[in-house]
Scaffold this active site. Sequence first.
Site, PDB file in Angstrom:
ATOM      1  CE1 TYR A   1      -3.940   2.144   0.533  1.00  9.87           C
ATOM      2  CE2 TYR A   1      -2.687   3.149   2.313  1.00  9.87           C
ATOM      3  CZ  TYR A   1      -3.778   3.154   1.466  1.00  9.87           C
ATOM      4  OH  TYR A   1      -4.686   4.181   1.541  1.00  9.87           O
TER       5      TYR A   1
ATOM      6  CD  GLU B   1       8.077   1.826  -1.159  1.00 11.65           C
ATOM      7  OE1 GLU B   1       7.810   2.891  -1.761  1.00 11.65           O
ATOM      8  OE2 GLU B   1       9.161   1.637  -0.593  1.00 11.65           O
TER       9      GLU B   1
ATOM     10  CG  ASP C   1       3.904   1.776  24.220  1.00 13.98           C
ATOM     11  OD1 ASP C   1       3.248   2.152  23.215  1.00 13.98           O
ATOM     12  OD2 ASP C   1       5.061   2.163  24.437  1.00 13.98           O
TER      13      ASP C   1
ATOM     14  CB  THR D   1       0.290   9.948  18.305  1.00 18.27           C
ATOM     15  OG1 THR D   1       1.225  10.261  17.269  1.00 18.27           O
ATOM     16  CG2 THR D   1       0.944  10.067  19.673  1.00 18.27           C
TER      17      THR D   1
ATOM     18  N   PRO E   1       3.473   2.886  12.278  1.00 22.23           N
ATOM     19  CG  PRO E   1       2.821   4.245  10.502  1.00 22.23           C
ATOM     20  CD  PRO E   1       2.518   2.932  11.167  1.00 22.23           C
TER      21      PRO E   1
HETATM   22  N1  UDP Z   1      -4.583  -0.221  16.879  1.00 22.98           N
HETATM   23  C1  UDP Z   1      -4.814  -0.674  18.172  1.00 22.98           C
HETATM   24  N2  UDP Z   1      -5.853  -1.516  18.392  1.00 22.98           N
HETATM   25  C2  UDP Z   1      -6.687  -1.924  17.405  1.00 22.98           C
HETATM   26  C3  UDP Z   1      -6.470  -1.445  16.083  1.00 22.98           C
HETATM   27  C4  UDP Z   1      -5.411  -0.597  15.860  1.00 22.98           C
HETATM   28  O1  UDP Z   1      -4.079  -0.335  19.111  1.00 22.98           O
HETATM   29  O2  UDP Z   1      -7.623  -2.682  17.699  1.00 22.98           O
HETATM   30  C5  UDP Z   1      -3.481   0.737  16.638  1.00 22.98           C
HETATM   31  C6  UDP Z   1      -2.579   0.391  15.451  1.00 22.98           C
HETATM   32  O3  UDP Z   1      -1.542  -0.474  15.849  1.00 22.98           O
HETATM   33  C7  UDP Z   1      -2.081   1.766  15.067  1.00 22.98           C
HETATM   34  C8  UDP Z   1      -3.261   2.683  15.358  1.00 22.98           C
HETATM   35  O4  UDP Z   1      -4.070   1.968  16.292  1.00 22.98           O
HETATM   36  O5  UDP Z   1      -0.992   2.145  15.857  1.00 22.98           O
HETATM   37  C9  UDP Z   1      -4.083   3.046  14.142  1.00 22.98           C
HETATM   38  O6  UDP Z   1      -4.370   1.867  13.444  1.00 22.98           O
HETATM   39  P1  UDP Z   1      -5.333   1.814  12.179  1.00 22.98           P
HETATM   40  O7  UDP Z   1      -5.279   0.406  11.666  1.00 22.98           O
HETATM   41  O8  UDP Z   1      -6.652   2.364  12.525  1.00 22.98           O
HETATM   42  O9  UDP Z   1      -4.721   2.817  11.126  1.00 22.98           O
HETATM   43  P2  UDP Z   1      -3.228   3.161  10.604  1.00 22.98           P
HETATM   44  O10 UDP Z   1      -3.069   4.580  10.982  1.00 22.98           O
HETATM   45  O11 UDP Z   1      -2.228   2.278  11.297  1.00 22.98           O
HETATM   46  O12 UDP Z   1      -3.287   2.926   9.146  1.00 22.98           O
END
Ligand code: UDP
Length: 316
Positions: free
Chosen positions: A148, A150, A209, A213, A275
């Site tokens: 996605y 790249e 953890d 953000t 990220p």
């Molecule tokens: N995340 C989480 N619990 C979940 C789903 C996602 O802690 O049940 C975290 C995920 O690891 C990331 C953030 O929430 O750090 C946002 O994830 P999402 O998949 O919504 O979007 P991204 O910004 O990663 O594309």
Amino acid sequence: MGKKGIKNIVTGGAGFLGSHLIDKLMYRGESVICLDNFLTGDKKNIKKWYKNKNFELINHDLTKPIFVEGDRIWHLGCPASPSHYQTNPIYTAKTIFLGTLNMLDLAKKLKSKIFLASTSEIYGDPKVHPQTEDYFGFVNPIGIRSCYTEGKRIAETLFFDYQRLYNLDIRVARIFNTYGPRMTINDGRVMSNFIVQALNHKPLTIYGDGLQTRSFCYVEDLINAMIKVMDGTIFGPVNLGNHEEISILDLAKKITKEINSEMDLIFKDLPIDDPKRRQPSIALAKNIYQWEPRISLEKGLKPTIIYFKKLLKKMK
Ligand code: UDP
């Protein structure tokens, strides 16, 4: 107000963003051809327009060329949540590359404006914070998100090469995390997961953890920005999103408070290449379009929670 008579082609029009965009264009009195193969999009999102003479739906796989006529192409079509785009990564990369190429060729033939829904993912796991458009990103080319990330980077490259070679009138917007009604319930995103878990009185799944953000933009703000970008004259790229940054743990707190449920958390492994910090600099969008998001997370959560509540009720 939009100009009546404008003909829009929207790829991924049955998806979360695509269908909200179509609503807005239709309410502006414009016409829409929606291209979607319903891999992640849902007919329910666009059903209300079926009988409208200004609306046409074509079941189409973007990896194949197509000829339809229009003045503006909105190229959104692609699975966008990590769990969806990682299900079939080669198809994801193929959809982005071939789909973008096919839409650019169409724009070239039609001499139409073309908009790319690019993404904050192109910054990878950024070392610059907040992310400005001149930052080239920090991206793993061989990881599980790469199809996605790249993919969208080469899509931007194709856009700018078509602009330079064929003088195409392009718009490139980098869309940050967006939420609101019509999100899919099972796409694994944090917003849908947390709301559904809290409504079902289940523990909220925190990956890592929870100190990583994100910055969440309500869908209505985002669609308004996309339209300003298309209506404007700047090629981009331009970041679109909400600059209110929040940790995933704090998001869990906000959602449980809003739903009035007990906060119960369960910690799981952080996905690879997730990220750590993401926040758009939206100075460019503010300067050029006098746009900034108006809907706070507290405000946007309300209709989103109501939407998921209704969805869960229907599923029972
Ligand atoms: N995340 C989480 N619990 C979940 C789903 C996602 O802690 O049940 C975290 C995920 O690891 C990331 C953030 O929430 O750090 C946002 O994830 P999402 O998949 O919504 O979007 P991204 O910004 O990663 O594309």
